[in-house]
Design a protein around this motif. Structure first.
Motif, PDB file in Angstrom:
ATOM      1  N   GLY A  12       0.887  -1.311   0.190  1.00 24.24           N
ATOM      2  CA  GLY A  12       0.150  -0.232   0.101  1.00 24.24           C
ATOM      3  C   GLY A  12       0.856   1.176  -0.080  1.00 24.24           C
ATOM      4  N   THR A  13       0.251   2.445   0.565  1.00 17.48           N
ATOM      5  CA  THR A  13       0.917   3.607   0.382  1.00 17.48           C
ATOM      6  C   THR A  13       1.907   3.860   1.410  1.00 17.48           C
ATOM      7  N   ILE A  14       3.144   4.393   1.173  1.00 20.36           N
ATOM      8  CA  ILE A  14       4.197   4.395   1.949  1.00 20.36           C
ATOM      9  C   ILE A  14       4.075   5.621   2.816  1.00 20.36           C
ATOM     10  N   ALA A  15       4.188   5.314   3.967  1.00 19.93           N
ATOM     11  CA  ALA A  15       4.025   6.576   5.026  1.00 19.93           C
ATOM     12  C   ALA A  15       5.674   6.743   5.733  1.00 19.93           C
ATOM     13  N   CYS A  16       5.878   7.942   5.951  1.00 20.70           N
ATOM     14  CA  CYS A  16       7.349   8.132   6.443  1.00 20.70           C
ATOM     15  C   CYS A  16       7.070   9.199   7.627  1.00 20.70           C
ATOM     16  N   ARG A  17       7.898   8.879   8.721  1.00 17.48           N
ATOM     17  CA  ARG A  17       7.868   9.919   9.872  1.00 17.48           C
ATOM     18  C   ARG A  17       9.242  10.160  10.327  1.00 17.48           C
ATOM     19  N   GLU A  18       9.577  11.159  10.850  1.00 13.99           N
ATOM     20  CA  GLU A  18      10.858  11.500  11.690  1.00 13.99           C
ATOM     21  C   GLU A  18      10.982  11.108  13.121  1.00 13.99           C
ATOM     22  N   GLN A  19      11.858  10.426  13.196  1.00 12.48           N
ATOM     23  CA  GLN A  19      12.108  10.118  14.739  1.00 12.48           C
ATOM     24  C   GLN A  19      12.853  11.017  15.578  1.00 12.48           C
ATOM     25  N   PRO A  20      12.684  11.117  16.937  1.00  8.20           N
ATOM     26  CA  PRO A  20      13.549  12.025  17.747  1.00  8.20           C
ATOM     27  C   PRO A  20      14.908  12.021  17.618  1.00  8.20           C
ATOM     28  N   ASN A  21      15.618  10.946  17.241  1.00  5.89           N
ATOM     29  CA  ASN A  21      17.250  10.926  16.846  1.00  5.89           C
ATOM     30  C   ASN A  21      17.364  11.501  15.461  1.00  5.89           C
ATOM     31  N   GLU A  41       8.746  -2.267   7.316  1.00  2.00           N
ATOM     32  CA  GLU A  41       9.558  -0.803   7.715  1.00  2.00           C
ATOM     33  C   GLU A  41      10.933  -0.845   7.271  1.00  2.00           C
ATOM     34  N   ALA A  42      11.529   0.318   7.202  1.00  2.00           N
ATOM     35  CA  ALA A  42      12.798   0.344   6.931  1.00  2.00           C
ATOM     36  C   ALA A  42      13.321   1.762   7.383  1.00  2.00           C
ATOM     37  N   THR A  43      14.356   1.924   7.903  1.00  2.00           N
ATOM     38  CA  THR A  43      14.969   3.195   8.637  1.00  2.00           C
ATOM     39  C   THR A  43      16.441   3.806   7.880  1.00  2.00           C
ATOM     40  N   GLY A  44      16.118   5.068   7.698  1.00  2.00           N
ATOM     41  CA  GLY A  44      17.326   5.765   6.888  1.00  2.00           C
ATOM     42  C   GLY A  44      17.551   7.240   7.539  1.00  2.00           C
ATOM     43  N   VAL A  45      18.738   7.661   7.119  1.00  2.00           N
ATOM     44  CA  VAL A  45      19.126   8.860   7.581  1.00  2.00           C
ATOM     45  C   VAL A  45      18.270  10.062   7.047  1.00  2.00           C
ATOM     46  N   SER A  46      17.465   9.811   6.081  1.00  2.00           N
ATOM     47  CA  SER A  46      16.718  10.971   5.487  1.00  2.00           C
ATOM     48  C   SER A  46      15.467  10.122   5.070  1.00  2.00           C
ATOM     49  N   ARG A  47      14.546  11.053   4.521  1.00  3.24           N
ATOM     50  CA  ARG A  47      12.953  10.317   4.270  1.00  3.24           C
ATOM     51  C   ARG A  47      13.356   9.436   3.016  1.00  3.24           C
ATOM     52  N   SER A  48      14.333  10.248   1.617  1.00  6.83           N
ATOM     53  CA  SER A  48      14.376   9.517   0.651  1.00  6.83           C
ATOM     54  C   SER A  48      15.206   8.031   0.855  1.00  6.83           C
ATOM     55  N   THR A  49      16.170   8.207   1.951  1.00 13.49           N
ATOM     56  CA  THR A  49      16.716   6.889   1.815  1.00 13.49           C
ATOM     57  C   THR A  49      16.027   5.977   2.694  1.00 13.49           C
TER      58      THR A  49
END
Length: 393
Positions: A12-21, A41-49
């Motif tokens: 489905g649709t990809i949702a992205c949010r920034e963590q406190p770190n 889910e996947a984690t990156g240093v930026s939204r695009s990553t």
């Protein structure tokens, strides 16, 4: 009506949010191979990553079917072979001999040409070329390679690793037609004489021949049994005091790598289990063997080594070849005795009886591979032609 479900393997649709770190987490719902929606889910240093890593994870997940295997079209061919061998072992539908044969053919015939390829790179053209090149050297090897290659790629199709089996579309292998050759009665006499002379010769060193080679040949000629079937005859399989003396063919000798040679409780096929009436020459050979061995245990083999272990078929073949080479008689093999028996029975009656005696499932197999064709046309044709075209005297 409910809302239609998304196809398996879609997200489905990809949702992205920034963590406190400061890192970003991208999430999406993925409909898995079991039909259930899971959050990936996947984690990156930026939204695009983060989104790029998530899309890569989802793409890789679409190739994976939980509960089956971790192979995909980009997996190396050796990994599929290992999975195929393991799966074949778990199914346990084939005999150990057949599984060993498949494994041997795979590693000796197919691996050299395919071991560095991925499954995606194995197509119709590659398989077709491989088999044609192999067939130029040996039709038999090409036929064996075709069997195992079809089986291993077929396993990939059934487990949805590949969309189709390339082997379904390769060209047929063409074998040069061979005509079965039987031994003549004169050649049988020569073979018997050669073996008798060899068994009665003076031996200066080592054990003297105990007559088993000649007796084995007589039983093959009197029963049409394969060499392994003859060597697997037990005393309990003999019915010599019946009104019609008979022997039951109900086993064969197996020699596998890493295992001692042993008797298998069934011959090549179910049809191969049969009771065969014994002609006098075979009966005489069996009685002579029983008198010489002195065995009375019903489980004892009729023919065995001095240590009472089973003969290997290769040792008997080697011994027969050695004796024939010393006398200059060529092309004598245990299988040729079967062809000779089939030809004699066909000439005396028909191929159906010959097929029954040999333990074949279909008389066509006997005709094609075992019976030497008779090229002689009925001489009555000469009489008819003489009546039609003969010159008046």
């Amino acid at each position: 009506m409910g809302r239609p479900r998304t196809p398996i393997g879609t997200f489905g649709t990809i949702a992205c949010r920034e963590q406190p770190n400061g890192n970003h987490v991208a999430r999406a719902r993925f409909r898995d191979w079991d039909g259930r929606n899971r959050l990936v889910e996947a984690t990156g240093v930026s939204r695009s990553t983060a989104e790029r890593k998530l899309k890569q994870k989802l793409a890789e997940r679409s190739y994976y079917q939980p509960g089956f295997n971790r192979l995909n079209a980009d997996s190396p061919f050796p990994e599929l072979v290992a999975y195929w061998l393991e799966d074949m072992e778990n199914e346990d539908r084939l005999s150990r001999t057949t599984r060993n044969l498949y494994e041997r053919d795979m590693h000796t015939l197919v691996f050299p040409a395919f071991k560095d390829l991925t499954l995606r790179e194995i197509g119709v053209a590659r398989c077709d070329y491989f088999l044609k090149q192999l067939a130029q050297r040996s039709y038999s090897r090409a036929a064996h390679a075709r069997v195992v290659l079809r089986l291993v790629l077929g396993r990939a199709v059934r487990h949805e690793i590949l969309p189709r089996n390339p082997m379904d579309h390769v060209s047929r292998l063409h074998r040069k037609k061979t005509i079965p050759e039987a031994l003549t009665i004169s050649e049988i006499h020569d073979i018997r004489a050669a073996i008798t002379a060899w068994e009665s010769r003076k031996v200066l060193a080592g054990p003297r021949p105990d007559g088993q080679l000649g007796q084995i040949i007589e039983v093959m000629l009197g029963t049409s049994a394969r060499i392994g079937e003859v060597l697997a005859i037990r005393l309990q399989d003999l019915h010599l005091d019946h009104p019609v003396p008979m022997v039951r063919i109900a086993g064969t000798i197996i020699s596998r790598k890493g295992e001692p040679t042993h008797r298998q409780d069934h011959p090549k096929t179910d049809r191969s289990v049969r009771r065969v009436a014994l002609p006098s020459f075979a009966l005489e050979a069996i009685r002579s063997r029983l008198h010489r061995s002195g065995d009375t245990d019903p489980e004892a083999l009729l023919f065995s080594t001095r240590a009472r272990t089973p003969h290997t078929t290769n040792n008997i073949r080697r011994l027969l070849r050695q004796v024939m080479d010393q006398t200059g008689i060529e092309n004598v093999t245990p299988h040729r005795f079967r062809r000779t028996v089939a030809t004699v029975i066909n000439d005396a009656q028909d191929a159906v009886l010959a097929s029954e005696l040999l333990g074949h499932t279909d008389p066509r197999i006997t005709r094609q591979h075992y019976i030497q064709p008779d090229e002689t046309v009925d001489p009555v044709t000469a009489e008819h032609l003489e009546q039609a075209f003969g010159k008046a005297s």
